[in-house]
Structures are given as C-alpha cells and as structure tokens.
Design a protein around this motif. Structure first.
Motif, PDB file in Angstrom:
ATOM      1  N   ALA A  21      -3.275 -48.064 -63.190  1.00  0.00           N
ATOM      2  CA  ALA A  21      -2.183 -48.925 -63.202  1.00  0.00           C
ATOM      3  C   ALA A  21      -2.030 -49.290 -65.331  1.00  0.00           C
ATOM      4  CB  ALA A  21      -2.805 -50.734 -62.763  1.00  0.00           C
ATOM      5  N   ALA A  22      -3.021 -48.795 -65.797  1.00  0.00           N
ATOM      6  CA  ALA A  22      -2.374 -48.810 -67.444  1.00  0.00           C
ATOM      7  C   ALA A  22      -1.597 -47.929 -67.636  1.00  0.00           C
ATOM      8  CB  ALA A  22      -4.460 -48.241 -67.695  1.00  0.00           C
ATOM      9  N   ASP A  23      -0.670 -46.785 -67.030  1.00  0.00           N
ATOM     10  CA  ASP A  23       0.471 -46.350 -67.413  1.00  0.00           C
ATOM     11  C   ASP A  23       1.547 -47.682 -68.106  1.00  0.00           C
ATOM     12  OD1 ASP A  23       2.379 -45.040 -67.755  1.00  0.00           O
ATOM     13  OD2 ASP A  23       2.102 -44.115 -66.025  1.00  0.00           O
ATOM     14  N   PRO A  24       1.811 -46.961 -69.003  1.00  0.00           N
ATOM     15  CA  PRO A  24       3.233 -48.015 -69.326  1.00  0.00           C
ATOM     16  C   PRO A  24       3.991 -48.168 -68.609  1.00  0.00           C
ATOM     17  CG  PRO A  24       2.124 -46.190 -71.341  1.00  0.00           C
ATOM     18  CD  PRO A  24       1.639 -46.402 -70.591  1.00  0.00           C
ATOM     19  N   ASN A  25       4.531 -46.853 -68.392  1.00  0.00           N
ATOM     20  CA  ASN A  25       5.820 -46.881 -67.539  1.00  0.00           C
ATOM     21  C   ASN A  25       5.790 -46.904 -66.517  1.00  0.00           C
ATOM     22  OD1 ASN A  25       6.720 -45.538 -70.405  1.00  0.00           O
ATOM     23  ND2 ASN A  25       5.396 -43.211 -69.134  1.00  0.00           N
ATOM     24  N   LEU A  26       4.622 -48.203 -66.088  1.00  0.00           N
ATOM     25  CA  LEU A  26       4.871 -48.363 -64.626  1.00  0.00           C
ATOM     26  C   LEU A  26       5.564 -49.488 -64.733  1.00  0.00           C
ATOM     27  CD1 LEU A  26       1.226 -47.739 -63.400  1.00  0.00           C
ATOM     28  CD2 LEU A  26       3.151 -46.744 -62.561  1.00  0.00           C
ATOM     29  N   PRO A  27       6.212 -50.114 -64.424  1.00  0.00           N
ATOM     30  CA  PRO A  27       7.048 -51.470 -63.472  1.00  0.00           C
ATOM     31  C   PRO A  27       6.107 -52.376 -63.622  1.00  0.00           C
ATOM     32  CG  PRO A  27       7.857 -49.849 -61.421  1.00  0.00           C
ATOM     33  CD  PRO A  27       7.047 -49.264 -62.734  1.00  0.00           C
ATOM     34  N   GLU A  28       6.535 -53.043 -63.425  1.00  0.00           N
ATOM     35  CA  GLU A  28       5.721 -54.867 -64.072  1.00  0.00           C
ATOM     36  C   GLU A  28       6.050 -55.381 -62.190  1.00  0.00           C
ATOM     37  OE1 GLU A  28       2.939 -57.697 -64.762  1.00  0.00           O
ATOM     38  OE2 GLU A  28       4.249 -56.418 -66.151  1.00  0.00           O
ATOM     39  N   GLN A  29       6.947 -55.177 -61.101  1.00  0.00           N
ATOM     40  CA  GLN A  29       7.128 -54.999 -59.859  1.00  0.00           C
ATOM     41  C   GLN A  29       7.430 -54.198 -58.881  1.00  0.00           C
ATOM     42  OE1 GLN A  29       5.327 -60.028 -58.696  1.00  0.00           O
ATOM     43  NE2 GLN A  29       4.190 -57.555 -59.169  1.00  0.00           N
ATOM     44  N   LEU A  30       7.739 -53.974 -58.300  1.00  0.00           N
ATOM     45  CA  LEU A  30       8.236 -53.815 -57.854  1.00  0.00           C
ATOM     46  C   LEU A  30       9.771 -53.503 -57.692  1.00  0.00           C
ATOM     47  CD1 LEU A  30       6.190 -52.377 -54.385  1.00  0.00           C
ATOM     48  CD2 LEU A  30       6.696 -50.651 -56.666  1.00  0.00           C
ATOM     49  N   ASP A  31      11.082 -53.517 -57.774  1.00  0.00           N
ATOM     50  CA  ASP A  31      12.573 -53.806 -57.506  1.00  0.00           C
ATOM     51  C   ASP A  31      12.824 -53.411 -56.211  1.00  0.00           C
ATOM     52  OD1 ASP A  31      13.825 -51.045 -56.836  1.00  0.00           O
ATOM     53  OD2 ASP A  31      14.139 -51.561 -59.126  1.00  0.00           O
ATOM     54  N   ARG A  32      13.901 -54.537 -55.441  1.00  0.00           N
ATOM     55  CA  ARG A  32      14.307 -54.295 -54.067  1.00  0.00           C
ATOM     56  C   ARG A  32      14.772 -52.695 -53.555  1.00  0.00           C
ATOM     57  NH1 ARG A  32      16.356 -57.337 -50.649  1.00  0.00           N
ATOM     58  NH2 ARG A  32      18.716 -56.628 -49.465  1.00  0.00           N
ATOM     59  N   GLY A  33      15.022 -52.144 -53.965  1.00  0.00           N
ATOM     60  CA  GLY A  33      15.157 -50.759 -53.549  1.00  0.00           C
ATOM     61  C   GLY A  33      13.730 -50.219 -53.543  1.00  0.00           C
TER      62      GLY A  33
END
Length: 106
Positions: free
Chosen positions: A12-24
């Motif tokens: 979870a420390a990866d800065p490239n991960l989105p904050e939340q999942l999007d609808r898609g």
C-alpha cells in the motif's frame, strides 16, 4: 523523479496506487465472478436479484460479502456471497471500500 522504492515495502506504500477503485475497476472485478454467481441459480433455480454488500480491502481482496433482500440467508444467497468472496480487484491505498452490487439471477 520518483524515489527508489525500499525493498519489501508494504504494497500500500506505492505512491502510484489509486486512493480508491473507480467504477470500472469494481465492475471488472465483479464481472469476473458473475459466472460463479449465475452458477448458484443453475444449482438452486431461485430467480431474483441478489443484492450483495461487498467490502474490498486495499489489498484488492474481498474482506466480506453478504447478500441482502429476499435471498438473504438462503442457499442461493449464501452461494452468491461465497462466489463474490473469490473476486479480486486492483490494489489501492485508501480505506476499505464498501459497495452494493446486484446480480440478476434467472
């Protein structure tokens, strides 16, 4: 430039991960388990809408899945909930997400 990632960092420390999942992202994960959910109808032959309350952990794994409504507590509902627990999603760094997802069983 991005700083080098420390070895064995928590995912979870990866800065490239989105904050939340999007609808898609959510739809893609749920569509992947749709055949398993529909197999529950093939097994029990109870038509209806299985409204599933799903909690997705930031690891992308389903931490809980419960069917509400008319199919709650039925073999069909339990089967659908079990199918949904096998769903996997992309990782994200925000708080666990709770969603509602309807499966049309017929």
């Amino acid at each position: 430039a991005a700083a080098p990632k420390p070895a064995a960092a928590e995912p979870a420390a990866d800065p490239n991960l989105p904050e939340q999942l999007d609808r898609g992202d959510v739809l893609a994960g749920m569509k992947a388990v749709q055949p398993k959910a529909l197999a529950c109808y093939q097994q029990y032959h109870v038509p209806g809408i299985a409204m599933v309350s799903v909690t997705i952990a930031k690891s992308g794994k389903v931490s809980s899945a419960n069917v509400g409504g008319a199919l709650a507590g039925t073999p069909t509902g339990d089967c659908v909930a079990k199918a949904v627990k096998t769903a996997s999603f992309k990782q994200f760094k925000g708080a666990a997400m709770s969603i509602q997802y309807p499966f049309q069983l017929r």
